[in-house]
Scaffold this motif. Structure first.
Motif, mmCIF file in Angstrom:
data_model
loop_
_atom_site.group_PDB
_atom_site.id
_atom_site.type_symbol
_atom_site.label_atom_id
_atom_site.label_comp_id
_atom_site.label_asym_id
_atom_site.label_seq_id
_atom_site.Cartn_x
_atom_site.Cartn_y
_atom_site.Cartn_z
ATOM 1 N N GLU A 88 -114.833 27.590 -16.336
ATOM 2 C CA GLU A 88 -115.404 27.745 -15.255
ATOM 3 C C GLU A 88 -116.733 27.050 -16.127
ATOM 4 O OE1 GLU A 88 -113.807 30.300 -12.571
ATOM 5 O OE2 GLU A 88 -112.288 28.600 -11.962
ATOM 6 N N GLY A 89 -116.708 28.091 -16.988
ATOM 7 C CA GLY A 89 -118.841 28.225 -17.776
ATOM 8 C C GLY A 89 -118.822 29.733 -17.595
ATOM 9 N N LEU A 90 -118.010 30.684 -17.410
ATOM 10 C CA LEU A 90 -117.963 32.397 -16.861
ATOM 11 C C LEU A 90 -117.708 32.929 -17.943
ATOM 12 C CD1 LEU A 90 -116.245 32.690 -13.304
ATOM 13 C CD2 LEU A 90 -118.452 32.216 -13.989
ATOM 14 N N PRO A 91 -118.635 33.858 -17.785
ATOM 15 C CA PRO A 91 -118.705 34.869 -18.976
ATOM 16 C C PRO A 91 -116.930 35.671 -19.474
ATOM 17 C CG PRO A 91 -120.070 35.968 -17.531
ATOM 18 C CD PRO A 91 -119.921 34.364 -17.238
ATOM 19 N N VAL A 92 -116.724 35.853 -20.555
ATOM 20 C CA VAL A 92 -115.956 36.194 -20.445
ATOM 21 C C VAL A 92 -115.489 38.568 -21.366
ATOM 22 C CG1 VAL A 92 -113.340 36.247 -22.293
ATOM 23 C CG2 VAL A 92 -113.990 34.065 -20.902
ATOM 24 N N GLN A 93 -115.811 39.218 -20.524
ATOM 25 C CA GLN A 93 -115.913 40.108 -21.458
ATOM 26 C C GLN A 93 -115.053 40.485 -22.546
ATOM 27 O OE1 GLN A 93 -115.870 43.021 -17.940
ATOM 28 N NE2 GLN A 93 -117.734 41.950 -16.744
ATOM 29 N N SER A 94 -113.762 40.657 -22.231
ATOM 30 C CA SER A 94 -113.047 40.458 -23.326
ATOM 31 C C SER A 94 -111.158 40.040 -23.447
ATOM 32 C CB SER A 94 -112.257 42.293 -23.757
ATOM 33 O OG SER A 94 -111.609 42.485 -24.772
ATOM 34 N N ALA A 95 -110.614 39.675 -24.632
ATOM 35 C CA ALA A 95 -109.851 38.923 -24.383
ATOM 36 C C ALA A 95 -108.636 39.841 -25.348
ATOM 37 C CB ALA A 95 -109.812 37.612 -25.252
ATOM 38 N N VAL A 96 -109.052 40.683 -25.028
ATOM 39 C CA VAL A 96 -108.305 41.892 -25.532
ATOM 40 C C VAL A 96 -106.733 41.709 -24.861
ATOM 41 C CG1 VAL A 96 -107.889 44.201 -25.776
ATOM 42 C CG2 VAL A 96 -109.597 43.289 -26.651
ATOM 43 N N GLY A 97 -105.853 42.100 -25.106
ATOM 44 C CA GLY A 97 -104.464 42.315 -24.544
ATOM 45 C C GLY A 97 -103.801 40.593 -23.960
ATOM 46 N N ALA A 98 -104.558 40.253 -24.495
ATOM 47 C CA ALA A 98 -103.903 38.366 -24.162
ATOM 48 C C ALA A 98 -103.161 37.515 -24.996
ATOM 49 C CB ALA A 98 -105.840 37.442 -23.552
ATOM 50 N N LEU A 99 -102.375 37.606 -24.496
ATOM 51 C CA LEU A 99 -101.375 36.488 -24.921
ATOM 52 C C LEU A 99 -101.431 35.837 -26.606
ATOM 53 C CD1 LEU A 99 -97.679 37.120 -25.399
ATOM 54 C CD2 LEU A 99 -97.422 35.524 -24.559
ATOM 55 N N ALA A 100 -100.922 35.742 -27.523
ATOM 56 C CA ALA A 100 -101.392 34.223 -28.246
ATOM 57 C C ALA A 100 -101.374 32.830 -28.115
ATOM 58 C CB ALA A 100 -101.287 34.968 -29.415
ATOM 59 N N GLU A 101 -101.516 32.325 -28.311
ATOM 60 C CA GLU A 101 -100.583 30.754 -28.223
ATOM 61 C C GLU A 101 -99.931 30.534 -28.953
ATOM 62 O OE1 GLU A 101 -101.117 27.178 -26.520
ATOM 63 O OE2 GLU A 101 -101.778 28.601 -25.742
ATOM 64 N N VAL A 102 -99.267 30.877 -30.276
ATOM 65 C CA VAL A 102 -98.366 31.111 -30.387
ATOM 66 C C VAL A 102 -97.459 32.219 -30.045
ATOM 67 C CG1 VAL A 102 -98.820 32.753 -31.877
ATOM 68 C CG2 VAL A 102 -97.488 30.983 -32.824
ATOM 69 N N ARG A 103 -97.645 32.787 -29.481
ATOM 70 C CA ARG A 103 -96.713 33.526 -28.760
ATOM 71 C C ARG A 103 -95.927 33.032 -27.109
ATOM 72 N NH1 ARG A 103 -94.674 36.418 -33.062
ATOM 73 N NH2 ARG A 103 -96.065 37.711 -33.696
ATOM 74 N N ARG A 104 -97.253 32.640 -26.845
ATOM 75 C CA ARG A 104 -96.938 31.674 -24.989
ATOM 76 C C ARG A 104 -95.303 31.439 -26.154
ATOM 77 N NH1 ARG A 104 -97.970 27.595 -22.808
ATOM 78 N NH2 ARG A 104 -99.490 26.727 -23.875
ATOM 79 N N GLU A 105 -95.760 29.895 -26.905
ATOM 80 C CA GLU A 105 -94.605 28.990 -27.441
ATOM 81 C C GLU A 105 -93.366 29.276 -27.449
ATOM 82 O OE1 GLU A 105 -97.221 26.707 -30.332
ATOM 83 O OE2 GLU A 105 -98.326 25.621 -28.896
ATOM 84 N N GLN A 106 -93.831 30.180 -28.528
ATOM 85 C CA GLN A 106 -92.240 30.951 -28.737
ATOM 86 C C GLN A 106 -91.512 31.297 -27.679
ATOM 87 O OE1 GLN A 106 -94.032 34.376 -31.509
ATOM 88 N NE2 GLN A 106 -93.956 32.748 -33.219
ATOM 89 N N LEU A 107 -91.486 32.296 -26.574
ATOM 90 C CA LEU A 107 -91.204 32.167 -24.971
ATOM 91 C C LEU A 107 -91.331 31.054 -24.724
ATOM 92 C CD1 LEU A 107 -93.717 35.350 -24.736
ATOM 93 C CD2 LEU A 107 -91.037 35.540 -24.991
ATOM 94 N N GLU A 108 -91.460 30.567 -24.724
ATOM 95 C CA GLU A 108 -91.154 28.877 -23.904
ATOM 96 C C GLU A 108 -90.327 28.059 -24.127
ATOM 97 O OE1 GLU A 108 -94.714 26.347 -22.895
ATOM 98 O OE2 GLU A 108 -95.676 28.334 -21.407
ATOM 99 N N ASP A 109 -89.724 28.235 -25.493
ATOM 100 C CA ASP A 109 -89.074 27.713 -26.046
ATOM 101 C C ASP A 109 -88.072 28.073 -26.071
ATOM 102 O OD1 ASP A 109 -91.064 25.739 -27.994
ATOM 103 O OD2 ASP A 109 -91.356 27.201 -29.739
ATOM 104 N N ILE A 110 -87.948 29.638 -25.549
ATOM 105 C CA ILE A 110 -86.821 30.485 -25.074
ATOM 106 C C ILE A 110 -86.113 29.578 -23.773
ATOM 107 C CG2 ILE A 110 -85.189 32.446 -25.164
ATOM 108 C CD1 ILE A 110 -87.336 33.676 -26.888
ATOM 109 N N ASP A 111 -87.115 29.938 -22.881
ATOM 110 C CA ASP A 111 -87.007 29.439 -21.507
ATOM 111 C C ASP A 111 -88.092 28.852 -21.232
ATOM 112 O OD1 ASP A 111 -86.118 29.045 -18.891
ATOM 113 O OD2 ASP A 111 -85.649 31.373 -19.074
#
Length: 286
Positions: A88-111
């Motif tokens: 949306e073009g809005l500022p992002v103050q911090s991405a700390v604590g966000a799940l990495a894409e590779v981790r999300r894909e690994q979990l989606e592979d399980i379920d």
């Protein structure tokens, strides 16, 4: 983080040195190690249960996989929020604590349904009902009949049917198209519980009707007055004009039929008598 870890993180070590250190058991990131351990526990738990919708108290070989998955879902929602703000073009103050894409894909592979948009408990029950149906068994509709993995599927199905309007459009589609669940009809829905104010109004109406017919409020203890109103047919609603004894410690006033009447009811009866007497005086005037 020591100098070797810092150099590796900055890309300052060549591949040969990285390989040599890894053979010696070098740990580049304790965070990555913890993630791998969590993933291994998640895979083990899912292998035994058929899904990755573990309750909070779930464990696997000493690992608190339920809590770990809860944290991963929170990180996944953080990542989704960051992505949406960027789109949306809005500022992002911090991405700390966000799940990495590779981790999300690994979990989606399980379920693939490991991180639903609604409560995990709801998705877990949905999954178990689907497994139940896939086994060729009928849809459970009565509480207590089918309880796999501690989930009362009959109770869940009933709650879905009665709370159909509270579900999202996607949830409704899933229940109807995948499980064959239909919303409850009006006759199946429980009657709304009357409030204390509603009960008082009904009892007051009964007392007023009795007084207008009999001219007094000396009601026999076991008498039941059948209310005739605009919203109900004659004799369809029954409310006793008699009053129960006051609770221990509560103030009471002698009332109709020799029963005790609480302060609130006594005031209402007094007001009724005053109003009726006033109406009688008006009608008696020449």
């Amino acid at each position: 983080m020591d100098r070797r870890q810092l150099a590796h993180a900055r890309g300052g070590l060549d591949e040969d040195r990285v390989a040599q250190l890894e053979k010696l058991g070098m740990v580049w990131s304790h965070f990555d190690v913890a993630c791998e351990e969590g993933l291994a526990a998640a895979r083990g738990w899912a292998a035994g249960h058929g899904h990755l919708l573990a309750p909070l108290d779930a464990t696997f070989q000493g690992c608190r996989v339920g809590i770990w998955l809860k944290n991963q879902r929170a990180a996944a929602r953080k990542a989704q929020e960051v992505e949406q703000r960027r789109a949306e073009g809005l500022p992002v103050q911090s991405a700390v604590g966000a799940l990495a894409e590779v981790r999300r894909e690994q979990l989606e592979d399980i379920d693939p349904s490991w991180c639903p948009a609604w409560p995990v408990e709801w998705q877990r029950a949905f999954h178990l009902v689907r497994l139940h149906l896939d086994a060729g068994l009928p849809l459970p509709t009565s509480p207590g009949g089918v309880v796999p993995q501690g989930e009362d599927l009959g109770r869940w199905v009933r709650s879905v049917r009665l709370g159909w309007d509270q579900l999202t459009t996607v949830q409704q589609w899933m229940c109807e198209q995948v499980l064959g669940i239909e919303p409850a009809i009006e006759d199946e829905k429980p009657k709304p519980r009357r409030t204390q104010a509603d009960k008082w109004a009904m009892n007051y109406q009964a007392a007023k009707q009795f007084y207008e017919r009999e001219g007094h409020l000396q009601v026999p203890r076991k008498h039941v007055e059948r209310i005739v109103g605009e919203d109900q047919g004659a004799g369809t609603q029954a409310r006793s004009v008699d009053r129960q004894p006051a609770q221990p410690g509560g103030d009471a006033v002698p009332g109709a039929g020799g029963a005790a009447v609480r302060d609130r009811d006594a005031v209402g009866v007094a007001a009724l008598r005053e109003t009726t007497a006033h109406d009688a005086r008006l009608h008696s005037r020449p």
